[in-house]
Design a protein around this motif. Sequence first.
Motif, PDB file in Angstrom:
ATOM      1  N   ALA A   1     -14.369   3.223 -13.048  1.00  0.00           N
ATOM      2  CA  ALA A   1     -13.754   1.965 -12.609  1.00  0.00           C
ATOM      3  C   ALA A   1     -12.653   2.203 -11.588  1.00  0.00           C
ATOM      4  O   ALA A   1     -12.354   1.319 -10.766  1.00  0.00           O
ATOM      5  N   PHE A   2     -12.052   3.393 -11.607  1.00  0.00           N
ATOM      6  CA  PHE A   2     -10.929   3.649 -10.707  1.00  0.00           C
ATOM      7  C   PHE A   2     -11.378   3.911  -9.275  1.00  0.00           C
ATOM      8  O   PHE A   2     -10.564   3.843  -8.347  1.00  0.00           O
ATOM      9  N   ARG A   3     -12.663   4.170  -9.058  1.00  0.00           N
ATOM     10  CA  ARG A   3     -13.130   4.430  -7.694  1.00  0.00           C
ATOM     11  C   ARG A   3     -12.886   3.226  -6.786  1.00  0.00           C
ATOM     12  O   ARG A   3     -12.779   3.369  -5.568  1.00  0.00           O
ATOM     13  N   ALA A   4     -12.790   2.036  -7.356  1.00  0.00           N
ATOM     14  CA  ALA A   4     -12.563   0.828  -6.555  1.00  0.00           C
ATOM     15  C   ALA A   4     -11.086   0.520  -6.357  1.00  0.00           C
ATOM     16  O   ALA A   4     -10.743  -0.462  -5.682  1.00  0.00           O
ATOM     17  N   TRP A   5     -10.195   1.340  -6.912  1.00  0.00           N
ATOM     18  CA  TRP A   5      -8.747   1.091  -6.783  1.00  0.00           C
ATOM     19  C   TRP A   5      -8.354   1.126  -5.318  1.00  0.00           C
ATOM     20  O   TRP A   5      -8.706   2.045  -4.571  1.00  0.00           O
ATOM     21  N   ASN A   6      -7.595   0.123  -4.894  1.00  0.00           N
ATOM     22  CA  ASN A   6      -7.225   0.009  -3.480  1.00  0.00           C
ATOM     23  C   ASN A   6      -6.015  -0.918  -3.389  1.00  0.00           C
ATOM     24  O   ASN A   6      -6.050  -2.031  -3.929  1.00  0.00           O
ATOM     25  N   ILE A   7      -4.943  -0.455  -2.729  1.00  0.00           N
ATOM     26  CA  ILE A   7      -3.738  -1.288  -2.636  1.00  0.00           C
ATOM     27  C   ILE A   7      -3.435  -1.684  -1.193  1.00  0.00           C
ATOM     28  O   ILE A   7      -2.319  -2.105  -0.889  1.00  0.00           O
ATOM     29  N   GLU A   8      -4.413  -1.577  -0.295  1.00  0.00           N
ATOM     30  CA  GLU A   8      -4.161  -1.914   1.098  1.00  0.00           C
ATOM     31  C   GLU A   8      -3.654  -3.347   1.254  1.00  0.00           C
ATOM     32  O   GLU A   8      -2.714  -3.605   2.012  1.00  0.00           O
ATOM     33  N   ALA A   9      -4.274  -4.291   0.560  1.00  0.00           N
ATOM     34  CA  ALA A   9      -3.858  -5.687   0.687  1.00  0.00           C
ATOM     35  C   ALA A   9      -2.499  -5.936   0.048  1.00  0.00           C
ATOM     36  O   ALA A   9      -1.773  -6.853   0.460  1.00  0.00           O
ATOM     37  N   ASP A  10      -2.120  -5.102  -0.926  1.00  0.00           N
ATOM     38  CA  ASP A  10      -0.861  -5.310  -1.653  1.00  0.00           C
ATOM     39  C   ASP A  10       0.367  -4.999  -0.810  1.00  0.00           C
ATOM     40  O   ASP A  10       1.456  -5.466  -1.127  1.00  0.00           O
ATOM     41  N   ILE A  11       0.216  -4.198   0.226  1.00  0.00           N
ATOM     42  CA  ILE A  11       1.397  -3.695   0.936  1.00  0.00           C
ATOM     43  C   ILE A  11       1.668  -4.416   2.245  1.00  0.00           C
ATOM     44  O   ILE A  11       2.627  -4.076   2.951  1.00  0.00           O
ATOM     45  N   GLU A  12       0.869  -5.410   2.591  1.00  0.00           N
ATOM     46  CA  GLU A  12       0.980  -6.010   3.915  1.00  0.00           C
ATOM     47  C   GLU A  12       2.283  -6.766   4.136  1.00  0.00           C
ATOM     48  O   GLU A  12       2.646  -7.028   5.276  1.00  0.00           O
ATOM     49  N   GLY A  13       3.001  -7.098   3.055  1.00  0.00           N
ATOM     50  CA  GLY A  13       4.261  -7.815   3.220  1.00  0.00           C
ATOM     51  C   GLY A  13       5.474  -6.924   3.395  1.00  0.00           C
ATOM     52  O   GLY A  13       6.593  -7.431   3.574  1.00  0.00           O
ATOM     53  N   ILE A  14       5.308  -5.607   3.366  1.00  0.00           N
ATOM     54  CA  ILE A  14       6.449  -4.693   3.483  1.00  0.00           C
ATOM     55  C   ILE A  14       7.014  -4.744   4.899  1.00  0.00           C
ATOM     56  O   ILE A  14       6.264  -4.664   5.880  1.00  0.00           O
ATOM     57  N   ARG A  15       8.332  -4.863   5.008  1.00  0.00           N
ATOM     58  CA  ARG A  15       8.981  -4.907   6.319  1.00  0.00           C
ATOM     59  C   ARG A  15      10.135  -3.923   6.451  1.00  0.00           C
ATOM     60  O   ARG A  15      10.796  -3.875   7.479  1.00  0.00           O
ATOM     61  N   CYS A  16      10.412  -3.139   5.428  1.00  0.00           N
ATOM     62  CA  CYS A  16      11.506  -2.168   5.509  1.00  0.00           C
ATOM     63  C   CYS A  16      11.036  -0.934   6.288  1.00  0.00           C
ATOM     64  O   CYS A  16       9.828  -0.738   6.504  1.00  0.00           O
ATOM     65  N   PRO A  17      11.962  -0.085   6.732  1.00  0.00           N
ATOM     66  CA  PRO A  17      11.561   1.144   7.410  1.00  0.00           C
ATOM     67  C   PRO A  17      10.704   2.031   6.496  1.00  0.00           C
ATOM     68  O   PRO A  17      10.984   2.157   5.298  1.00  0.00           O
ATOM     69  N   VAL A  18       9.663   2.628   7.062  1.00  0.00           N
ATOM     70  CA  VAL A  18       8.755   3.485   6.293  1.00  0.00           C
ATOM     71  C   VAL A  18       8.490   4.768   7.078  1.00  0.00           C
ATOM     72  O   VAL A  18       8.147   4.723   8.259  1.00  0.00           O
ATOM     73  N   LEU A  19       8.659   5.898   6.408  1.00  0.00           N
ATOM     74  CA  LEU A  19       8.244   7.192   6.923  1.00  0.00           C
ATOM     75  C   LEU A  19       7.157   7.711   5.992  1.00  0.00           C
ATOM     76  O   LEU A  19       7.388   7.870   4.791  1.00  0.00           O
ATOM     77  N   ALA A  20       5.958   7.961   6.533  1.00  0.00           N
ATOM     78  CA  ALA A  20       4.830   8.442   5.729  1.00  0.00           C
ATOM     79  C   ALA A  20       4.444   9.836   6.209  1.00  0.00           C
ATOM     80  O   ALA A  20       4.102  10.026   7.379  1.00  0.00           O
ATOM     81  N   ILE A  21       4.500  10.802   5.295  1.00  0.00           N
ATOM     82  CA  ILE A  21       4.288  12.217   5.604  1.00  0.00           C
ATOM     83  C   ILE A  21       3.003  12.690   4.934  1.00  0.00           C
ATOM     84  O   ILE A  21       2.777  12.419   3.747  1.00  0.00           O
TER      85      ILE A  21
ATOM     86  N   ALA B   1       0.271   2.584   8.241  1.00  0.00           N
ATOM     87  CA  ALA B   1       0.738   2.189   9.577  1.00  0.00           C
ATOM     88  C   ALA B   1      -0.015   0.973  10.094  1.00  0.00           C
ATOM     89  O   ALA B   1       0.554   0.154  10.835  1.00  0.00           O
ATOM     90  N   ALA B   2      -1.277   0.830   9.714  1.00  0.00           N
ATOM     91  CA  ALA B   2      -2.074  -0.310  10.170  1.00  0.00           C
ATOM     92  C   ALA B   2      -1.621  -1.611   9.536  1.00  0.00           C
ATOM     93  O   ALA B   2      -1.887  -2.691  10.076  1.00  0.00           O
ATOM     94  N   ARG B   3      -0.909  -1.525   8.409  1.00  0.00           N
ATOM     95  CA  ARG B   3      -0.542  -2.726   7.664  1.00  0.00           C
ATOM     96  C   ARG B   3       0.957  -2.980   7.594  1.00  0.00           C
ATOM     97  O   ARG B   3       1.370  -4.087   7.258  1.00  0.00           O
ATOM     98  N   VAL B   4       1.762  -1.971   7.873  1.00  0.00           N
ATOM     99  CA  VAL B   4       3.219  -2.124   7.803  1.00  0.00           C
ATOM    100  C   VAL B   4       3.787  -1.833   9.191  1.00  0.00           C
ATOM    101  O   VAL B   4       3.800  -0.676   9.632  1.00  0.00           O
ATOM    102  N   PRO B   5       4.256  -2.855   9.896  1.00  0.00           N
ATOM    103  CA  PRO B   5       4.748  -2.659  11.270  1.00  0.00           C
ATOM    104  C   PRO B   5       5.882  -1.641  11.326  1.00  0.00           C
ATOM    105  O   PRO B   5       6.775  -1.630  10.468  1.00  0.00           O
ATOM    106  N   GLY B   6       5.838  -0.789  12.345  1.00  0.00           N
ATOM    107  CA  GLY B   6       6.918   0.160  12.567  1.00  0.00           C
ATOM    108  C   GLY B   6       6.884   1.406  11.709  1.00  0.00           C
ATOM    109  O   GLY B   6       7.807   2.232  11.791  1.00  0.00           O
ATOM    110  N   THR B   7       5.854   1.576  10.911  1.00  0.00           N
ATOM    111  CA  THR B   7       5.760   2.781  10.089  1.00  0.00           C
ATOM    112  C   THR B   7       5.735   4.027  10.971  1.00  0.00           C
ATOM    113  O   THR B   7       5.004   4.087  11.961  1.00  0.00           O
ATOM    114  N   GLN B   8       6.543   5.001  10.609  1.00  0.00           N
ATOM    115  CA  GLN B   8       6.547   6.283  11.317  1.00  0.00           C
ATOM    116  C   GLN B   8       5.680   7.281  10.547  1.00  0.00           C
ATOM    117  O   GLN B   8       5.840   7.437   9.335  1.00  0.00           O
ATOM    118  N   LEU B   9       4.768   7.933  11.251  1.00  0.00           N
ATOM    119  CA  LEU B   9       3.867   8.895  10.626  1.00  0.00           C
ATOM    120  C   LEU B   9       4.283  10.315  10.991  1.00  0.00           C
ATOM    121  O   LEU B   9       4.659  10.591  12.133  1.00  0.00           O
TER     122      LEU B   9
END
Length: 273
Positions: A189-209, A226-234
């Motif tokens: 059941a966990f193969r379908a786990w996905n939180i992409e839609a859950d994070i689209e409202g984030i607007r704080c600074p994000v650094l993803a490593i 980065a595709a869903r949270v504007p300004g995310t730094q990768l």
Amino acid sequence: MSDTDFALIDWRGKSVRIEHRFIVPPGAEAAPLVVFLHEGLGSVAMWKDFPDRLCETLGVRGLVYSRPGYGRSTPRAADSPLGVDFMHRQAHEVLPAFLAAMGITQPVWLFGHSDGGSIALLFAARHPQAVAGLVLLAPHLFVEDVTVHHIELARQAYDHADLRARLARYHDDVVSAFRGWNDIWLAPAFRAWNIEADIEGIRCPVLAIQGLDDEYGTLAQIEGIAARVPGTQLLPVPGCGHSPHRDQPEQVIEATGRMLAPSLRGAPAAAPR
């Protein structure tokens, strides 16, 4: 390193003990607070001295804690398997209750590794006013085949090699810690786990490593943020596996310092008790 302490929270009608420790370098009593969220098999002790190094280098305070089922926190009951929504529960229920128990009201920086990075994203989406920014190491947005494959290898190492003995140094109940994480990640059941839609409202600074040699995930994870949270730094990191803070600690600290620089120039005056 500072000594660990324990806080009690009420979670789903039960009193739960949360192991934690504060890090307050000299002169940083009023500096921004960074809350460290560990990986799927992590704990306060498994961070080792990295939180101290980061806090001392950057002049910030730190709060490190073990989620229920890990470290010295209350173990997971044997008859209470984790559900597909276990990271949502940690983000929406446990972390808010823990911060409230610690008397923390100012926005915090969340520093999350692996599952902890996913929890940080979910918390920031639900509680935007409580988060100053996110630093994410190898977070998960969805389940990849490479992740499942290596979690299966971890099960083999636990059952037939020395992984159980090595983990037992860090967890009061190693069965609770390992089986809770491993069983749900390998559940069909966990193969379908996905939180992409859950994070689209984030607007704080994000650094993803993301380590380029990460055995548990690919660049698609942080690129999805980065595709869903504007300004995310990768920050893709060569010569680095699933734990950038262990493989390339100086690079992680330096990048985190650049992210926190604006907060350091206007550090909040209130300190948690």
